[in-house]
Design a protein around this motif. Sequence first.
Motif, PDB file in Angstrom:
ATOM      1  N   ALA A 116      -2.486   2.760   1.590  1.00 17.44           N
ATOM      2  CA  ALA A 116      -2.755   2.182   0.198  1.00 17.44           C
ATOM      3  C   ALA A 116      -3.359   3.919  -0.343  1.00 17.44           C
ATOM      4  CB  ALA A 116      -2.964   0.683  -0.584  1.00 17.44           C
ATOM      5  N   THR A 117      -4.541   3.278  -0.253  1.00 17.13           N
ATOM      6  CA  THR A 117      -5.845   4.533  -0.744  1.00 17.13           C
ATOM      7  C   THR A 117      -5.029   5.748   0.010  1.00 17.13           C
ATOM      8  OG1 THR A 117      -8.057   3.194   0.094  1.00 17.13           O
ATOM      9  CG2 THR A 117      -7.848   5.322   0.068  1.00 17.13           C
ATOM     10  N   TYR A 118      -4.630   6.128   0.569  1.00 12.81           N
ATOM     11  CA  TYR A 118      -4.447   7.704   0.642  1.00 12.81           C
ATOM     12  C   TYR A 118      -3.104   7.852   0.076  1.00 12.81           C
ATOM     13  CZ  TYR A 118      -1.310  11.973   3.128  1.00 12.81           C
ATOM     14  OH  TYR A 118      -1.416  12.641   3.946  1.00 12.81           O
ATOM     15  N   VAL A 119      -1.949   7.469  -0.543  1.00 15.66           N
ATOM     16  CA  VAL A 119      -0.716   6.995  -1.472  1.00 15.66           C
ATOM     17  C   VAL A 119      -1.610   7.570  -2.351  1.00 15.66           C
ATOM     18  CG1 VAL A 119       1.475   6.764  -1.944  1.00 15.66           C
ATOM     19  CG2 VAL A 119       0.658   6.509   0.826  1.00 15.66           C
ATOM     20  N   GLU A 146       5.512   2.140   5.939  1.00  9.50           N
ATOM     21  CA  GLU A 146       5.423  -0.367   5.539  1.00  9.50           C
ATOM     22  C   GLU A 146       5.298   0.711   3.837  1.00  9.50           C
ATOM     23  OE1 GLU A 146       6.465  -3.702   6.191  1.00  9.50           O
ATOM     24  OE2 GLU A 146       6.680  -2.201   7.665  1.00  9.50           O
ATOM     25  N   LEU A 147       4.336   0.582   3.176  1.00  8.84           N
ATOM     26  CA  LEU A 147       4.075   1.030   1.982  1.00  8.84           C
ATOM     27  C   LEU A 147       5.517   0.969   1.378  1.00  8.84           C
ATOM     28  CD1 LEU A 147       2.515   0.742  -0.290  1.00  8.84           C
ATOM     29  CD2 LEU A 147       1.671   2.926   0.105  1.00  8.84           C
ATOM     30  N   ALA A 148       5.657   2.401   1.440  1.00  6.11           N
ATOM     31  CA  ALA A 148       7.143   3.009   1.007  1.00  6.11           C
ATOM     32  C   ALA A 148       8.548   2.178   1.163  1.00  6.11           C
ATOM     33  CB  ALA A 148       7.697   4.478   2.264  1.00  6.11           C
ATOM     34  N   CYS A 149       8.844   1.733   2.316  1.00  3.79           N
ATOM     35  CA  CYS A 149       9.407   0.625   2.314  1.00  3.79           C
ATOM     36  C   CYS A 149       9.402  -0.480   1.567  1.00  3.79           C
ATOM     37  CB  CYS A 149       9.938   0.105   3.948  1.00  3.79           C
ATOM     38  SG  CYS A 149      10.175   1.480   4.979  1.00  3.79           S
ATOM     39  N   ARG A 150       7.876  -1.138   1.229  1.00  3.13           N
ATOM     40  CA  ARG A 150       7.810  -1.743   0.326  1.00  3.13           C
ATOM     41  C   ARG A 150       8.048  -1.614  -1.081  1.00  3.13           C
ATOM     42  NH1 ARG A 150       2.457  -5.578   2.884  1.00  3.13           N
ATOM     43  NH2 ARG A 150       3.985  -5.787   5.406  1.00  3.13           N
ATOM     44  N   ALA A 151       7.772  -0.585  -1.968  1.00  5.13           N
ATOM     45  CA  ALA A 151       7.642  -0.341  -2.615  1.00  5.13           C
ATOM     46  C   ALA A 151       9.371  -0.302  -3.393  1.00  5.13           C
ATOM     47  CB  ALA A 151       6.893   1.167  -2.763  1.00  5.13           C
ATOM     48  N   VAL A 152      10.241   0.772  -1.964  1.00  7.44           N
ATOM     49  CA  VAL A 152      11.810   0.414  -2.927  1.00  7.44           C
ATOM     50  C   VAL A 152      12.662  -0.541  -3.249  1.00  7.44           C
ATOM     51  CG1 VAL A 152      14.039   1.820  -1.362  1.00  7.44           C
ATOM     52  CG2 VAL A 152      11.612   3.252  -1.429  1.00  7.44           C
ATOM     53  N   VAL A 153      12.348  -1.705  -1.907  1.00  6.79           N
ATOM     54  CA  VAL A 153      12.956  -2.710  -2.070  1.00  6.79           C
ATOM     55  C   VAL A 153      12.179  -3.011  -2.819  1.00  6.79           C
ATOM     56  CG1 VAL A 153      11.881  -4.753  -1.159  1.00  6.79           C
ATOM     57  CG2 VAL A 153      12.718  -3.433   0.161  1.00  6.79           C
ATOM     58  N   ALA A 154      10.766  -3.099  -3.386  1.00  6.45           N
ATOM     59  CA  ALA A 154      10.217  -4.349  -4.766  1.00  6.45           C
ATOM     60  C   ALA A 154      10.790  -3.672  -6.421  1.00  6.45           C
ATOM     61  CB  ALA A 154       8.718  -3.841  -4.559  1.00  6.45           C
ATOM     62  N   LEU A 155      11.110  -2.034  -5.726  1.00 11.83           N
ATOM     63  CA  LEU A 155      11.462  -1.526  -7.097  1.00 11.83           C
ATOM     64  C   LEU A 155      13.466  -1.644  -7.211  1.00 11.83           C
ATOM     65  CD1 LEU A 155       9.953   2.017  -7.420  1.00 11.83           C
ATOM     66  CD2 LEU A 155       9.763   0.857  -9.275  1.00 11.83           C
TER      67      LEU A 155
END
Length: 87
Positions: free
Chosen positions: A25-28, A57-66
């Motif tokens: 999260a911090t890196y992204v 994992e962050l990318a997957c969660r963000a795409v699903v949420a959007l």
Amino acid sequence: MEEARQPLEPPPPGRRQRNLFEAAATYVAACAEDDHERSAEAARWVSPEALCFGVNELACRAVVALAREYDETPQHMARKLLNLPVV
């Protein structure tokens, strides 16, 4: 002969150990804000493999949420975010 496994030492006082999701999260967020110093620091918190897993994992969660928010499929949303033609 097997060597005895040494117990992990706790982090030094005042410096807690960060988990891979916190590092990701911090890196992204730092990359999105073009903060090279902070992204480099977050990348040192975990192994490169762990960071890669966390970012994925962050990318997957963000795409699903959007996708849910905009009533789109995850594939459509991912392609839209990357300015790729929607297939």
